[in-house]
Design a protein around this motif. Structure first.
Motif, PDB file in Angstrom:
ATOM      1  N   PHE A 330       0.828  -1.201   0.000  1.00  0.00           N
ATOM      2  CA  PHE A 330       0.000   0.000   0.000  1.00  0.00           C
ATOM      3  C   PHE A 330       0.868   1.259   0.000  1.00  0.00           C
ATOM      4  N   ASP A 331       0.394   2.273  -0.679  1.00  0.00           N
ATOM      5  CA  ASP A 331       0.926   3.619  -0.502  1.00  0.00           C
ATOM      6  C   ASP A 331       0.279   4.133   0.780  1.00  0.00           C
ATOM      7  N   TYR A 332       1.085   4.269   1.837  1.00  0.00           N
ATOM      8  CA  TYR A 332       0.503   4.500   3.160  1.00  0.00           C
ATOM      9  C   TYR A 332      -0.218   5.844   3.245  1.00  0.00           C
ATOM     10  N   SER A 333       0.416   6.924   2.810  1.00  0.00           N
ATOM     11  CA  SER A 333      -0.191   8.246   2.973  1.00  0.00           C
ATOM     12  C   SER A 333      -1.426   8.413   2.085  1.00  0.00           C
ATOM     13  N   ARG A 334      -1.415   7.759   0.937  1.00  0.00           N
ATOM     14  CA  ARG A 334      -2.560   7.854   0.025  1.00  0.00           C
ATOM     15  C   ARG A 334      -3.637   6.820   0.334  1.00  0.00           C
ATOM     16  N   GLU A 335      -3.329   5.887   1.228  1.00  0.00           N
ATOM     17  CA  GLU A 335      -4.274   4.827   1.598  1.00  0.00           C
ATOM     18  C   GLU A 335      -4.738   4.078   0.356  1.00  0.00           C
ATOM     19  N   GLN A 336      -3.771   3.690  -0.466  1.00  0.00           N
ATOM     20  CA  GLN A 336      -4.077   3.094  -1.762  1.00  0.00           C
ATOM     21  C   GLN A 336      -3.318   1.792  -1.949  1.00  0.00           C
ATOM     22  N   LEU A 337      -4.010   0.757  -2.454  1.00  0.00           N
ATOM     23  CA  LEU A 337      -3.354  -0.501  -2.796  1.00  0.00           C
ATOM     24  C   LEU A 337      -2.548  -0.312  -4.068  1.00  0.00           C
ATOM     25  N   VAL A 338      -1.249  -0.656  -4.004  1.00  0.00           N
ATOM     26  CA  VAL A 338      -0.366  -0.470  -5.154  1.00  0.00           C
ATOM     27  C   VAL A 338      -0.242  -1.751  -5.963  1.00  0.00           C
TER      28      VAL A 338
END
Length: 550
Positions: A330-338
């Motif tokens: 995950f992109d932690y700050s964006r709260e997004q699954l990479v």
């Protein structure tokens, strides 16, 4: 039997292997293993007191955390509680009395204004265990700095002085109604608490390690209590981690597939209810309704247990592995699954980042070690060598080749440990990873060496979870070293500048000194194993590929 969700052994199985004899080197195990750069020698061992075999012992698997306490705080720092001693004389006095106590925990800094002065409910945290150890160790590390090992066994957290050759710990903290499962230390904590502990009940505590070492009372002192009595989530904690550069933020994962974000500056109490999860199969993030609540956010990651989590060094990415067999990044700050992908079989149990953030290691129930490339967002190599589940992986960021003056081929050294009681060392030579360029229908793949990025037809779209790739498409690695280091299944390993630490599920830790270190520093026990936790990139030229088996 082994619980496939978290690698735990049953109570009966654990009880059958008494830890009373765990202090002595077991017959048939060599006290060294060979590598191209020389021998790694067993320097000494750490364990819990020989008489400690609690009935709950088999309900936990030992994890170990390395904690390096920096210089003591200034004398003007106010104590967090009336029972806390001063940073020098008082600490030595406390240490002298605690040298009759059992294992230790991490050293934490003084508690700041984050609620750390609150006392812990005695019904949840019991008295500090006292062992029958009669050793009298040096108290030099109790002046506010030093390197400590923190490890859990049964219902206790133990703290041991890494620089002392005493096997027994210097302190133990027992939890009456639950077992500690996981812990993490923040050596860069600016103030207040630097150690977090997750329990089987779901409860989480943050404390100051230094304060625990200084206090001579019979309670965990100055602790902040989160998710009290499972108020937010009553499933077992599986892993905890500080957010790098997160200014006191930390995350806690659970067996129900949820991960929670906390901020130590906020109170542990408050209304932190989250909406019902509509689809258990999908990743979703919910934030707390009130800004002062803890936890501040819930990430629903997967169905089933999250078994391990790890942040990249810079805190940009968070990797998780779970019971469903998937690695997720995950992109932690964006709260997004990479990106992410599946194991060949069963659950994934462990994961680790390279210090440069380019590669991720995973291990699990398929007995393999897989190497994931963040650039390619896919598996680029697999390691075959374990005979059972892989329970711990780590990059050796301190290793460098003795032939570093030669070619410029970048090589990574990493290690793995498993239920087969073996430590395996591996080398990944980036320029020699053969990757398939393309696969024609009905044909075999073609391969090319060199930079992978120029050969893949396309990089998988962001947020894609991939199935396990065909075995013949992924280059195979063979271990450089295979050495049986314990008699019990292993649960983890740590690389330091001077040594390699291995730990088994029963709570016995071995410190293997690197080649040349013992010869150069044999007369200085204080510095032999003191470690700078600042890592360097694992960049090295190629080493011969002969395999050293013990």
């Amino acid at each position: 039997m082994i619980n496939s969700a978290n690698g735990m052994m049953s109570t009966a199985a654990a009880a059958s292997s008494s830890s009373a004899s765990g202090n002595a080197q077991s017959p048939g195990l060599k006290t060294y293993f060979k590598t191209p750069e020389g021998r790694y020698k067993l320097h000494y061992e750490k364990t819990h007191p020989s008489g400690f075999l609690h009935y709950t012992h088999g309900k936990t698997v030992t994890q170990v955390t390395l904690a390096h306490l920096k210089d003591k705080p200034s004398p003007s720092t106010p104590p967090a509680s009336s029972s806390t001693f001063g940073a020098s004389t008082g600490v030595r006095s406390a240490a002298a009395r605690f040298l009759i106590s059992s294992n230790g925990s991490r050293a934490l800094s003084f508690v700041g204004g984050n609620g750390g002065s609150k006392s812990v409910n005695a019904s949840k945290v019991g008295s500090l265990g006292v062992s029958s150890s009669t050793s009298v160790s040096s108290t030099s590390n109790f002046d506010g700095k030093g390197t400590y090992l923190i490890f859990n066994v049964g219902d206790a957290i133990f703290i041991s002085d890494l620089n002392s050759q005493d096997k027994d710990p210097i302190k133990s903290i027992h939890f009456n109604n639950s077992n500690p499962i996981c812990h993490a230390f923040d050596q860069d904590a600016k103030d207040g608490h630097d150690l977090i502990i997750g329990l089987s009940s779901g409860d989480v505590y943050s404390v100051s390690l230094r304060q625990q070492l200084q206090d001579v009372g019979k309670k965990l002192v100055g602790a902040q209590h989160y998710n009290k009595d499972g108020s937010v989530n009553n499933s077992r904690c599986t892993s905890v981690a500080w957010v790098p550069g997160g200014d006191g933020a930390f995350v806690v994962s659970h067996t129900d597939g949820n991960l929670y974000v906390y901020e130590k500056s906020k109170d542990g109490a408050g209304d932190s209810s989250f909406p019902v999860i509509k689809d258990q199969t999908q990743f979703s993030v919910s934030h707390a309704r009130y800004s002062k609540s803890n936890p501040v956010a819930r990430w629903h990651i997967c169905q089933g247990s999250i078994n391990s989590i790890a942040f990249s060094t810079d805190g940009t990415y968070l990797a998780t592995v779970g019971r469903d067999g998937y690695l997720r990044v995950f992109d932690y700050s964006r709260e997004q699954l990479v990106c992410g992908g599946k194991s060949y079989y069963g659950a994934l149990l462990c994961c680790a980042w390279s210090v440069d953030g380019k590669y991720i290691l995973t291990g699990g129930e398929d007995d393999l070690v897989q190497v994931w490339s963040m650039e390619e967002r896919r598996v680029v190599a697999r390691g075959e060598g374990h005979n059972s589940w892989v329970s711990g992986v780590a990059f050796d960021s301190y290793w460098s080749s003795p032939n570093s003056g030669g070619t410029e081929n970048v090589t990574y050294r990493f290690g793995s440990v498993g239920q087969d009681t073996q430590l395996l060392l591996w080398e990944l030579e980036v320029e020699e990873i053969a990757v398939p360029v393309r696969r024609l229908p009905g044909g075999s793949p073609t391969y090319s060496a060199g930079s992978q990025s120029s050969h893949w037809d396309s990089v998988c779209p962001i947020g894609t979870l991939q199935p396990a790739p065909s075995m013949r498409d992924i280059p195979k690695l063979s271990p450089l070293v295979a050495h049986r280091v314990h008699t019990e299944p292993l649960s983890g390993l740590i690389f330091t500048q001077e040594s390699v630490l291995t730990v088994c599920r029963e709570g016995h830790i071995k410190i293997w000194i690197r080649p040349g270190v013992a010869d150069n520093q044999s007369n200085n026990a204080e510095t032999v194993l003191s470690t700078s936790l600042k890592e360097k990139p694992s960049l090295s030229s190629k080493v011969g590929n002969s395999s050293y088996k013990q």
